[in-house]
Structure formats: C-alpha cells, structure tokens
Design a protein around this motif. Structure first.
Motif: not given
Length: 418
Positions: A189-199
């Motif tokens: 949420r803090l970095h909407p420009e990033r893709e955050v993946l849970l591997k």
C-alpha cells in the motif's frame, strides 16, 4: 532418493528416482519444478527401496532424505550389501541452510561415502562435529548449494518488484505469521508503484519436509490486499528473474538471491533468534526491519561473509566465476571410489546398537527395520510388490492422513486452547 548408473562418453547415464512414501512425498507439480527428469520414478517404502537396491546394480546412490530416513536406509543397505565389495557410492547431505539440529542431523547422515557440505563454513562445522565424537570425518566434501543459477542482477525492473519468500514452519505461530503478512501488505500500500509478491513453497494440500499448519493463503483471506500484491508459486529461480528486493525471515531463498546479487533482506522484526534461523545471517549485512524497507533501505551484503556460504562463487556482477567447478571435488572423489582397486568398504554409520542403544532402534523401527537393519517381523510389503488394490488403499490412506495433519489437527489444537 536417486540412483544413477552408466558413465563415460559411450554410455548415456540412467537416472532412476525413488520417492520414499510419507507425509512429505512430493506432488507431481513439485517434482516438475525440480527441472531434472528421471528415466523411471516410483513411490516406495523403505523396505521396497532396499529390495530394489538388492536386485539392481547402480553406480551412485543419492539419499535426499531427512536425517532419520538417511540413517535407516544406511543400516538397511549395510545389511543387504554384507560381503559385497561392488556397490554404489552412497552420497547424502543438505539442500539448504543448516541452522538447527546440527549434531543430530549430521550424525544421522554419518556412514555415507560422501556427506556434501554446501559451503566452506559448513564443511568446517561438519568435520568438527564428526571429529568431536570420534567419528570418521573423511566423508565430508565441500561443494556449493546445488540449486544456484540464473543471470546476475543488473538493475531495477519495471515495475520494481519486492518478493517475500515464505517458509512453512518459520515463524510457526499465527500472531507472527499474521504480523509478517500485514507488514507485506502494508508495504504494497505504501508503494503502489511496486509489485509485491508473496512467494509460497506449496499450494494448499501439498507438503514439504516441514508441515505448514497456518498457510499464508488462508491468513491473507482476512485482509484486503491492494492490486499490486499477489501470491506466486513455482520455481524460485524464475521468480528471482524479476526480483529487485528479496525479503525473508531465514529462507534458503536468501542465498539464491545473494548468489545472483539481488538486494536481499533478512528480517529482524521478530528478533534475531535461533528458533527463527535468522541468527545464521549475523554478519551478512542483510539484517533489517520492515520499517527500514518501507523507508527505502537497500542492503549491502558483506562479501567475506557471503564467500563462506557457498554462494559467492557466482563471481562478479558481470558474470563468470567458479560455480561451475564447485562440484569438481565431489566428482573426483566419486570417480576414485568407483574405479579404485578392491571395491568399496562396508558402510559404517557412527550410530550402532552399541553407541546409541536407546536412540537408534527407534529411528530404524519407524521404517520397519530392526537394530541390525533387517526387516522387523510382520513388516508390510517386505517380500512382495503391492498389488493394485493395496496401492489404491495406500493413496486413500495417505490423502486422509495429510488432510488430518493440515486441516483437522490445527482445529483440534485451537479448540484445546479455548
């Protein structure tokens, strides 16, 4: 477990795979991700495997099992190969970071011809344990982590991608796992420009060596993650191809990431503790918290520390290096063992009925073996192949057991805490 035969340019090697039946038997999906395909593959009990080793000749036998399984198979092989000098070279070791049960796991693996250590640091520790109890340490052979590879990291991707590598048993309680998941979602949420993946290592219903009673897939259902947050499965190497920041508690994925020089963080949010395994990374330069990551921290690994972990052999960011030669010592030892005069000596595990009379019989009995490595009276399928009906019953029983372990048992435990 794998057995291979054939050598030289004229004979193509043959790879036969045997899956030891149990709660951690890999699924077809998990096997496909390994990237190595066996010429034959069968699911067996320990006794069925020993029978196959008695009637079939191999050059190399790799025991890729937990410690108790390795010890049981070693004693079973010692018995069926009595009086034989022509036998396979037996190889075992570890696949990732060794941060717990060092002495216990090592002594359960003692007796193999080669015990592979994935780094210079591990080789030194392994030899110290064996020599410290008066056991032969000559089997310890330094190699490198066996699954490293891929192109070195060269710069940020679009979008910038943060990957959290989850572990099935670290941390083990709901509060800590929920905390980590909440911080990961908060970072997205803090970095909407990033893709955050849970591997994730396994899908619901699948098992690895460690039982996962609180899968992140279930915990995330109670949250409302943003669109840039996703769950991913599959081969870690493929995920690392698009990773800009690897985050974990203590997963071996951190070493894969460091090998490829991807920025890597080992979390301190839950403390630096032996129970978490992140104490292994003290001195690495990779320890940091979610608060630091949210603020834009980029870790810089300590090169001397990395070099001792069997991962710096990837070489500089431009490529090259010595990883391709890291297994030459093991190959040379195997070649000498196969071609030496007089054949190979009998297997001699440190644990015997004389050295561990209160421990070894229980380890062997789990696999229906007696103290001398012979089948216990009444052991199932000790002398015959299972028929189709027996195989169907086994599959049904195994499915029921896995369901009970992963679904029913956690509910009962939670009810008991009310």
């Amino acid at each position: 477990m794998e057995a291979g035969s054939g050598s030289g340019a004229q004979v193509a090697p043959v790879l036969d795979g045997f899956l030891l039946r149990g709660r951690a038997t890999p699924t077809p999906r998990q096997l496909a991700e390994v990237g190595v395909h066996a010429d034959s593959l069968s699911e067996v009990t320990a006794l069925e495997f020993l029978r196959a080793m008695k009637r079939t000749s191999y050059d190399i036998l790799v025991l890729a099992l937990v410690g108790g399984g390795v010890q049981a198979i070693l004693h079973g092989l010692k018995r069926i190969w009595e009086g034989r000098t022509e036998r396979p070279v037996v190889v075992t070791g570890y696949v990732g970071v060794v941060y717990e049960k060092l002495a216990d796991g090592l002594l359960l693996r003692h007796g193999a011809d080669l015990v592979l250590a994935n780094s210079r640091q591990d080789a030194e520790r392994f030899r110290a344990v064996y020599e410290g109890v008066g056991a032969d340490a000559s089997s310890v052979t330094e190699v490198a982590l066996p699954f490293l590879g891929g192109a070195p990291y060269t710069g940020e991707h679009d979008p910038y991608t943060v990957v959290f590598a989850a572990q099935p048993s670290v941390p083990e309680n709901r509060r800590d796992r929920t905390y980590l998941l909440d911080r990961l979602v908060r970072h997205a949420r803090l970095h909407p420009e990033r893709e955050v993946l849970l591997k994730l290592r396994s899908k619901p219903g699948e098992h690895t060596t460690h039982i996962e009673e609180l899968p992140y897939q279930k915990l995330v259902q109670k949250l409302d993650p943003p669109p840039n947050f996703r769950l991913v499965y599959g081969n870690m190497g493929e995920v690392l191809d698009r990773t800009d920041l690897m985050v974990t508690v203590s997963s071996t994925a951190a070493l894969e990431s460091l090998h490829r020089r991807v920025p890597t963080v080992v979390l301190t949010d839950l403390g630096v503790r032996e129970a978490l395994g992140n104490h292994h990374f003290v001195g690495s330069g990779c320890l940091a918290s979610w608060d630091q990551l949210d603020a834009g921290h980029r870790p810089a690994p300590d090169e001397a520390w990395v070099a001792r972990q069997g991962v710096a052999v990837a070489g500089p960011p431009s490529g090259g290096g010595s990883y391709a030669t890291a297994f030459d010592a093991a190959r040379e030892r195997i070649g000498k063992a196969l071609n030496g005069p007089g054949g190979l000596p009998p297997l001699t595990p440190y644990y015997t009925p004389a050295t561990a009379p209160g421990y070894l019989p229980g380890i062997l009995a789990r696999h229906h073996l007696g103290p001398d490595g012979s089948p216990l009276p009444g052991a199932p399928a000790a002398d015959r192949d299972p028929g189709p009906v027996r195989q169907i019953v086994r599959r049904a029983a195994r499915g029921a057991y896995r369901h009970g372990v992963q679904r029913v048992a956690p509910v009962i435990r939670r009810m008991g805490e009310l």
